[in-house]
Design a protein around this motif. Structure first.
Motif, PDB file in Angstrom:
ATOM      1  N   ALA A 216       0.826  -1.214   0.000  1.00 40.50           N
ATOM      2  CA  ALA A 216       0.000   0.000   0.000  1.00 40.50           C
ATOM      3  C   ALA A 216       0.861   1.265   0.000  1.00 40.50           C
ATOM      4  O   ALA A 216       0.451   2.307  -0.522  1.00 40.50           O
ATOM      5  N   GLU A 217       2.054   1.186   0.604  1.00 37.80           N
ATOM      6  CA  GLU A 217       2.933   2.353   0.654  1.00 37.80           C
ATOM      7  C   GLU A 217       3.381   2.773  -0.739  1.00 37.80           C
ATOM      8  O   GLU A 217       3.660   3.941  -0.998  1.00 37.80           O
ATOM      9  N   MET A 218       3.479   1.788  -1.643  1.00 39.14           N
ATOM     10  CA  MET A 218       4.010   2.057  -2.977  1.00 39.14           C
ATOM     11  C   MET A 218       2.919   2.151  -4.043  1.00 39.14           C
ATOM     12  O   MET A 218       3.107   2.796  -5.070  1.00 39.14           O
ATOM     13  N   ALA A 219       1.787   1.509  -3.807  1.00 41.27           N
ATOM     14  CA  ALA A 219       0.738   1.442  -4.822  1.00 41.27           C
ATOM     15  C   ALA A 219       0.253   2.821  -5.257  1.00 41.27           C
ATOM     16  O   ALA A 219      -0.007   3.061  -6.440  1.00 41.27           O
ATOM     17  N   ASP A 220       0.137   3.741  -4.293  1.00 36.63           N
ATOM     18  CA  ASP A 220      -0.404   5.062  -4.602  1.00 36.63           C
ATOM     19  C   ASP A 220       0.582   5.959  -5.339  1.00 36.63           C
ATOM     20  O   ASP A 220       0.179   6.963  -5.930  1.00 36.63           O
ATOM     21  N   ILE A 221       1.855   5.623  -5.286  1.00 37.03           N
ATOM     22  CA  ILE A 221       2.845   6.511  -5.911  1.00 37.03           C
ATOM     23  C   ILE A 221       3.484   5.909  -7.157  1.00 37.03           C
ATOM     24  O   ILE A 221       4.169   6.620  -7.899  1.00 37.03           O
ATOM     25  N   LEU A 222       3.261   4.625  -7.407  1.00 38.73           N
ATOM     26  CA  LEU A 222       3.799   3.997  -8.612  1.00 38.73           C
ATOM     27  C   LEU A 222       3.077   4.589  -9.820  1.00 38.73           C
ATOM     28  O   LEU A 222       1.842   4.609  -9.860  1.00 38.73           O
ATOM     29  N   GLU A 223       3.810   5.087 -10.792  1.00 36.00           N
ATOM     30  CA  GLU A 223       3.190   5.817 -11.896  1.00 36.00           C
ATOM     31  C   GLU A 223       3.847   5.484 -13.229  1.00 36.00           C
ATOM     32  O   GLU A 223       4.918   4.874 -13.288  1.00 36.00           O
ATOM     33  N   ILE A 224       3.162   5.881 -14.288  1.00 38.57           N
ATOM     34  CA  ILE A 224       3.723   5.735 -15.632  1.00 38.57           C
ATOM     35  C   ILE A 224       4.510   6.999 -15.950  1.00 38.57           C
ATOM     36  O   ILE A 224       3.966   8.103 -15.857  1.00 38.57           O
ATOM     37  N   PRO A 225       5.780   6.880 -16.313  1.00 42.06           N
ATOM     38  CA  PRO A 225       6.603   8.059 -16.580  1.00 42.06           C
ATOM     39  C   PRO A 225       6.060   8.874 -17.761  1.00 42.06           C
ATOM     40  O   PRO A 225       5.385   8.324 -18.644  1.00 42.06           O
ATOM     41  N   PRO A 226       6.372  10.175 -17.806  1.00 46.76           N
ATOM     42  CA  PRO A 226       5.869  11.024 -18.893  1.00 46.76           C
ATOM     43  C   PRO A 226       6.497  10.712 -20.245  1.00 46.76           C
ATOM     44  O   PRO A 226       5.934  11.025 -21.284  1.00 46.76           O
ATOM     45  N   ARG A 227       7.691  10.084 -20.241  1.00 48.86           N
ATOM     46  CA  ARG A 227       8.372   9.740 -21.486  1.00 48.86           C
ATOM     47  C   ARG A 227       8.823   8.288 -21.428  1.00 48.86           C
ATOM     48  O   ARG A 227       9.321   7.823 -20.399  1.00 48.86           O
ATOM     49  N   PRO A 228       8.676   7.541 -22.530  1.00 53.23           N
ATOM     50  CA  PRO A 228       9.006   6.110 -22.517  1.00 53.23           C
ATOM     51  C   PRO A 228      10.460   5.812 -22.198  1.00 53.23           C
ATOM     52  O   PRO A 228      10.767   4.749 -21.646  1.00 53.23           O
ATOM     53  N   GLU A 229      11.375   6.747 -22.516  1.00 49.80           N
ATOM     54  CA  GLU A 229      12.785   6.483 -22.220  1.00 49.80           C
ATOM     55  C   GLU A 229      13.070   6.469 -20.725  1.00 49.80           C
ATOM     56  O   GLU A 229      14.142   6.037 -20.287  1.00 49.80           O
ATOM     57  N   LEU A 230      12.093   6.928 -19.908  1.00 48.71           N
ATOM     58  CA  LEU A 230      12.254   6.915 -18.451  1.00 48.71           C
ATOM     59  C   LEU A 230      11.697   5.639 -17.821  1.00 48.71           C
ATOM     60  O   LEU A 230      11.614   5.537 -16.596  1.00 48.71           O
ATOM     61  N   GLY A 231      11.323   4.676 -18.663  1.00 48.47           N
ATOM     62  CA  GLY A 231      10.852   3.401 -18.134  1.00 48.47           C
ATOM     63  C   GLY A 231       9.379   3.167 -18.387  1.00 48.47           C
ATOM     64  O   GLY A 231       8.649   4.020 -18.909  1.00 48.47           O
ATOM     65  N   ASP A 232       8.933   1.981 -17.978  1.00 48.97           N
ATOM     66  CA  ASP A 232       7.527   1.609 -18.128  1.00 48.97           C
ATOM     67  C   ASP A 232       6.731   1.886 -16.860  1.00 48.97           C
ATOM     68  O   ASP A 232       5.522   2.108 -16.906  1.00 48.97           O
ATOM     69  N   LEU A 233       7.419   1.877 -15.740  1.00 47.46           N
ATOM     70  CA  LEU A 233       6.848   2.295 -14.460  1.00 47.46           C
ATOM     71  C   LEU A 233       7.912   3.080 -13.707  1.00 47.46           C
ATOM     72  O   LEU A 233       9.111   2.879 -13.916  1.00 47.46           O
ATOM     73  N   SER A 234       7.449   3.944 -12.829  1.00 45.60           N
ATOM     74  CA  SER A 234       8.394   4.759 -12.074  1.00 45.60           C
ATOM     75  C   SER A 234       7.860   4.985 -10.663  1.00 45.60           C
ATOM     76  O   SER A 234       6.643   5.066 -10.461  1.00 45.60           O
ATOM     77  N   MET A 235       8.778   5.071  -9.698  1.00 45.15           N
ATOM     78  CA  MET A 235       8.372   5.325  -8.321  1.00 45.15           C
ATOM     79  C   MET A 235       9.209   6.450  -7.733  1.00 45.15           C
ATOM     80  O   MET A 235      10.432   6.313  -7.581  1.00 45.15           O
ATOM     81  N   PRO A 236       8.593   7.588  -7.388  1.00 50.03           N
ATOM     82  CA  PRO A 236       9.326   8.663  -6.725  1.00 50.03           C
ATOM     83  C   PRO A 236       9.678   8.253  -5.298  1.00 50.03           C
ATOM     84  O   PRO A 236       8.897   7.571  -4.624  1.00 50.03           O
ATOM     85  N   CYS A 237      10.823   8.666  -4.838  1.00 50.00           N
ATOM     86  CA  CYS A 237      11.301   8.234  -3.519  1.00 50.00           C
ATOM     87  C   CYS A 237      11.195   9.317  -2.448  1.00 50.00           C
ATOM     88  O   CYS A 237      11.736   9.153  -1.340  1.00 50.00           O
ATOM     89  N   PHE A 238      10.521  10.422  -2.745  1.00 51.19           N
ATOM     90  CA  PHE A 238      10.402  11.509  -1.767  1.00 51.19           C
ATOM     91  C   PHE A 238       9.761  11.025  -0.462  1.00 51.19           C
ATOM     92  O   PHE A 238      10.140  11.443   0.627  1.00 51.19           O
ATOM     93  N   LYS A 239       8.780  10.141  -0.616  1.00 50.83           N
ATOM     94  CA  LYS A 239       7.993   9.678   0.525  1.00 50.83           C
ATOM     95  C   LYS A 239       8.852   9.001   1.586  1.00 50.83           C
ATOM     96  O   LYS A 239       8.519   8.999   2.776  1.00 50.83           O
ATOM     97  N   PHE A 240       9.983   8.415   1.144  1.00 52.99           N
ATOM     98  CA  PHE A 240      10.796   7.608   2.062  1.00 52.99           C
ATOM     99  C   PHE A 240      11.984   8.383   2.655  1.00 52.99           C
ATOM    100  O   PHE A 240      12.728   7.844   3.470  1.00 52.99           O
ATOM    101  N   ALA A 241      12.149   9.622   2.207  1.00 57.55           N
ATOM    102  CA  ALA A 241      13.323  10.397   2.636  1.00 57.55           C
ATOM    103  C   ALA A 241      13.357  10.625   4.139  1.00 57.55           C
ATOM    104  O   ALA A 241      14.409  10.459   4.792  1.00 57.55           O
TER     105      ALA A 241
END
Length: 569
Positions: A20-45
């Motif tokens: 649940a910690e990751m489900a809400d922040i896992l996203e599709i990147p704005p450009r395909p060269e950045l991957g198929d899925l992306s997870m920002p790490c701000f939440k864990f800082a």
């Protein structure tokens, strides 16, 4: 959706974090060269007492190479990026398509919570079926089809406007200016003519409105000749409307109009009285809604006649008794928003258990240039004329193309494209946006139009006909790893999530946008990936299998919008 969940499980296992910690922040990147899925790490800082960039770099080093379905895991600033292994992705997509051949690829079964009622179309008896009614008709039908596909028991309701003071006006107009011969030949046209005439004369002589109210009062009492005239006008109108519905391939489970609920009005008024909700106001009976910051809702007018609010309350009560609905949806124009707020507020004051399960699915206005359509002023464009003009244009284009097609097939194909074009016109934009009606909008066969979509389907089917008698079960789909092939596969997998979002928002345009994205990527695939000229037999068969999957999924997605494909164009 399946690989997204697989990614979440992978992260949970290796990072020891809750899904649940990751489900809400896992996203599709704005450009395909950045991957198929992306997870920002701000939440864990804050928890890890590290900069997000450092966390992303640390986790990328830990995760890269640890999953068979991921090609790589990288860090890009504070983001952790995941790249699917394309061969795995292709095999996964085809396996899921084979497992559920009658569903979109990412379909996940649900347990429907109950019956969904969708009220739509709802033209007024004795008035033309114009392009404004087409919006409600096509939008409501698409929503009904999408909810039905997801497994709900859907009831399609056509709540005809077949009651009210306008019928007093129509009866007066008919008795003074009606032409029996014209009525027999073109009933709606003749009834519209006298209705417009009434309002023209009434602008100079307001006494006509009093006379019309008396006619409606007599109709409510079941007196003649008002009752017989009303029944005759209603029957003739339904015949006209049914012809249009058949052309659009639209049907209903209930044709109960306003008049059907008139017998329940005394019961509704008794219920309101028993709860002490009815109040007298200037001779009328109303329900106070000040606690909702709304004006009083009139239940009975000062002349003793009913109003459509009373009949709408009766309809809710009847529908709940009949279907015990889970949702009761009204696909009605945005201008009726205040009316439905009042109706739902009255239901709450009554303590009705389904008050919060009624929804107004509003849509915008249809106008021609700067003018809105108005029957009383004779400013309308008939939906049938809209369809006919589109059909003629399509037929003209097909004839100019010298298609090797029998005349009967050409005509049937042109009709299918015309109907698809009209439906697409209503569904392609957000439903609450106003539509300025111009013929160019529907007759433009370039860009984001139904003909453009149908052409790509027909093109793919043509390729498959040239390569008939192939066994796609032997296709090595793991070879589909080029950018064009991978993007097309991703778009196919995203049809179901787009449908889910469309249902959540009551917004078919979400699915339309995904279909357009899919079609554009198919054209890219077609340009960049030789199919019949591919020398590698295994790769050729894999690409043909992708064409087959594309046509299957596109046909199903379009059917949820009420749009039928054509095999040749």
């Amino acid at each position: 959706m399946e690989l997204r969940n697989k990614t979440l499980e992978f992260l949970a296992n290796h990072l020891r974090l809750e899904t649940a910690e990751m489900a809400d922040i896992l996203e599709i990147p704005p450009r395909p060269e950045l991957g198929d899925l992306s997870m920002p790490c701000f939440k864990f800082a804050k928890i890890m007492r590290k900069a997000p960039q450092a966390i992303a770099k640390e986790w990328a080093a830990l995760l890269d190479g640890q999953a068979d379905f991921l090609e790589r895991v990288t860090a890009e600033g504070p983001y952790l990026n995941f790249y699917y292994r394309r061969s795995y992705f292709a095999e996964n997509i085809f396996a899921r398509a084979e497992a559920q051949p009658d569903k979109l690829i990412s379909f996940e079964p649900i347990e429907p919570e109950g019956t969904i009622l969708v009220e739509y179309s709802s033209p007024n008896i004795a008035k033309p079926f114009h392009v404004g009614h087409g919006f409600s008709t096509c939008l409501g039908d698409a929503l009904a089809k999408m909810f039905s596909y997801r497994g709900y028991d859907v009831k399609r309701l056509n709540h005809f406007g077949d009651y009210g003071t306008q019928f007093g006006r129509l009866i007066y107009a008919w008795q003074h200016w009606g032409d029996e011969k014209a009525l027999a030949e073109q009933p709606i046209k003749e009834l519209t003519r006298v209705y417009v005439k009434f309002h023209e004369v009434a602008e100079e002589d307001e006494s006509l409105y009093d006379a019309a109210r008396k006619h409606f009062s007599r109709l409510e009492q079941g007196k003649e000749p008002e009752l017989s005239l009303w029944e005759h006008f209603r029957e003739m109108s339904l015949v006209e409307f049914q012809r249009i519905y058949e052309r659009l391939d639209i049907s209903f489970d209930s044709l109960n109009g306003e008049a059907f609920y008139s017998d329940m009005i005394p019961e509704v008024l008794d219920m309101l009285k028993q709860k002490g909700l009815l109040e007298e106001s200037e001779g009328a009976e109303v329900v106070d809604l000040s606690e909702f910051d709304l004006n009083p809702c009139i239940m009975v007018k000062s002349d003793g006649s009913s109003i459509y609010a009373t009949r709408d309350l009766a309809a809710v009560i009847y529908r709940d008794r009949t279907w015990d609905f889970y949702r009761n949806m009204y696909v009605v124009g945005r201008e009726q928003a205040y009316h439905f707020k009042q109706i739902f507020a009255v239901l709450k004051r009554m303590g009705h258990p389904k008050a919060d399960q009624c929804y107004h699915v509003a849509f915008g206005r249809i106008s021609s240039g700067t003018e809105e359509f108005s029957t009383r002023h004779g400013k309308i464009i008939l939906l049938e004329d809209f369809l006919d003009a589109t059909y003629k244009k399509v037929l003209e284009i097909m004839s100019e193309g010298n298609f090797d097609m029998p005349e009967s097939e050409r005509e049937a194909t042109a009709e299918a494209i015309a109907v698809a074009s009209v439906k697409f016109f209503y569904l392609k934009s957000g439903r609450e946006k106003d539509i300025s009606f111009t013929w160019e909008d529907i007759l433009d066969f370039n860009g984001d139009t139904a003909p453009y979509i149908l052409y790509t389907y027909a093109r793919a089917r043509s390729i498959l006909r040239k390569a008939s008698d192939l066994d796609f079960s032997q296709a090595k789909v793991e070879l589909l790893v080029s950018d064009a092939e991978f993007n097309l596969l991703k778009d196919l997998a995203d049809l179901e999530p787009a449908l889910e979002e469309a249902l959540k928002l009551y917004e078919p345009s979400v699915l339309v946008r995904q279909i357009l994205k899919l079609v554009k990527n198919f054209n890219r695939f077609y340009r960049e990936s030789p199919i019949m000229k591919e020398e590698d037999a295994d790769l050729r068969l894999a690409r043909l299998a992708l064409c087959e999957l594309y046509t299957k999924e596109l046909k199903l997605a379009l059917s949820l919008l009420g749009i039928q494909v054509v095999e040749r164009m």
